[in-house]
Design a protein around this motif. Structure first.
Motif, PDB file in Angstrom:
ATOM      1  N   LEU A   4       0.742  -1.307   0.299  1.00 16.42           N
ATOM      2  CA  LEU A   4      -0.082  -0.156  -0.120  1.00 16.42           C
ATOM      3  C   LEU A   4       0.931   0.684   0.001  1.00 16.42           C
ATOM      4  O   LEU A   4       1.744   1.142   0.774  1.00 16.42           O
ATOM      5  N   GLU A   6       0.832   5.138   0.393  1.00 22.49           N
ATOM      6  CA  GLU A   6       0.553   6.232   0.159  1.00 22.49           C
ATOM      7  C   GLU A   6       0.419   7.854   0.011  1.00 22.49           C
ATOM      8  O   GLU A   6       2.067   7.520  -0.759  1.00 22.49           O
ATOM      9  N   CYS A  22      -4.120   6.677  -1.726  1.00 22.53           N
ATOM     10  CA  CYS A  22      -3.451   5.548  -1.282  1.00 22.53           C
ATOM     11  C   CYS A  22      -3.519   4.210  -3.005  1.00 22.53           C
ATOM     12  O   CYS A  22      -4.994   4.098  -2.483  1.00 22.53           O
ATOM     13  N   TRP A  36      -8.571   4.088   6.668  1.00 21.12           N
ATOM     14  CA  TRP A  36      -8.008   5.451   7.149  1.00 21.12           C
ATOM     15  C   TRP A  36      -7.386   5.227   8.324  1.00 21.12           C
ATOM     16  O   TRP A  36      -8.105   5.507   9.648  1.00 21.12           O
ATOM     17  N   THR A  76      -7.751   1.906  -5.800  1.00 22.85           N
ATOM     18  CA  THR A  76      -7.437   2.966  -4.079  1.00 22.85           C
ATOM     19  C   THR A  76      -8.447   3.626  -3.321  1.00 22.85           C
ATOM     20  O   THR A  76     -10.175   3.196  -4.170  1.00 22.85           O
ATOM     21  N   TYR A  93      -2.169   6.481   7.775  1.00 25.38           N
ATOM     22  CA  TYR A  93      -1.661   5.305   7.322  1.00 25.38           C
ATOM     23  C   TYR A  93      -3.177   4.295   7.386  1.00 25.38           C
ATOM     24  O   TYR A  93      -4.279   4.808   7.059  1.00 25.38           O
ATOM     25  N   CYS A  94      -2.764   3.837   5.861  1.00 30.68           N
ATOM     26  CA  CYS A  94      -4.277   3.682   5.154  1.00 30.68           C
ATOM     27  C   CYS A  94      -3.514   1.541   5.032  1.00 30.68           C
ATOM     28  O   CYS A  94      -2.834   1.370   6.226  1.00 30.68           O
ATOM     29  N   GLY A 111      -0.142   0.674   5.474  1.00 33.29           N
ATOM     30  CA  GLY A 111       1.054   1.649   4.153  1.00 33.29           C
ATOM     31  C   GLY A 111       2.562   2.160   5.398  1.00 33.29           C
ATOM     32  O   GLY A 111       2.204   2.016   6.136  1.00 33.29           O
TER      33      GLY A 111
END
Length: 120
Positions: A4, A6, A22, A36, A76, A93-94, A111
């Motif tokens: 992932l 970002e 992301c 998220w 996405t 963070y994703c 991510g």
């Protein structure tokens, strides 16, 4: 292998806006949800917004009315953040629940994080 990636973090003044994005790369059979999270210094990581595939998005109380999560395409997820406040400062963070191959149990992926700083 799933990654992932970002983008979109940065420094913004209070009241400003940022859009995080992301993208999921790699061996992907199905993505069940994308979300998220954020983590401020000295605090636990917390859920900001989630977007399950085929279901309605949900938001933390702190994000309602200001943030919008969207699935721009299958791989996405974006987070539009408006009316930003200093307390929104955190690493974002994703997160995604992904089945990498048919028959392999889905797993959560993260991510690397992107810094959002809200300051004048």
């Amino acid at each position: 292998q799933v990654q992932l990636v970002e983008s979109g973090g940065g420094l913004v003044q209070p009241g400003g806006s940022l859009r995080l994005s992301c993208v999921a790369h790699g061996s992907i059979f199905n993505i069940y949800s994308m979300a998220w999270y954020r983590q401020a210094p000295g605090k636990q990581r917390e859920l900001v917004a989630s977007s399950p595939s085929g279901d309605s998005a949900s938001y933390a109380d702190s994000a309602k009315g200001r943030f919008t999560i969207s699935r721009d395409n299958k791989h996405t997820v974006a987070l539009q953040m408006n009316s930003l406040k200093p307390e929104d400062t955190a690493v974002y963070y994703c997160n995604a629940l992904i089945m990498s191959r048919m028959g392999i149990p889905a797993d959560y992926y993260w991510g690397q994080g992107t810094q959002v700083t809200v300051s004048s």
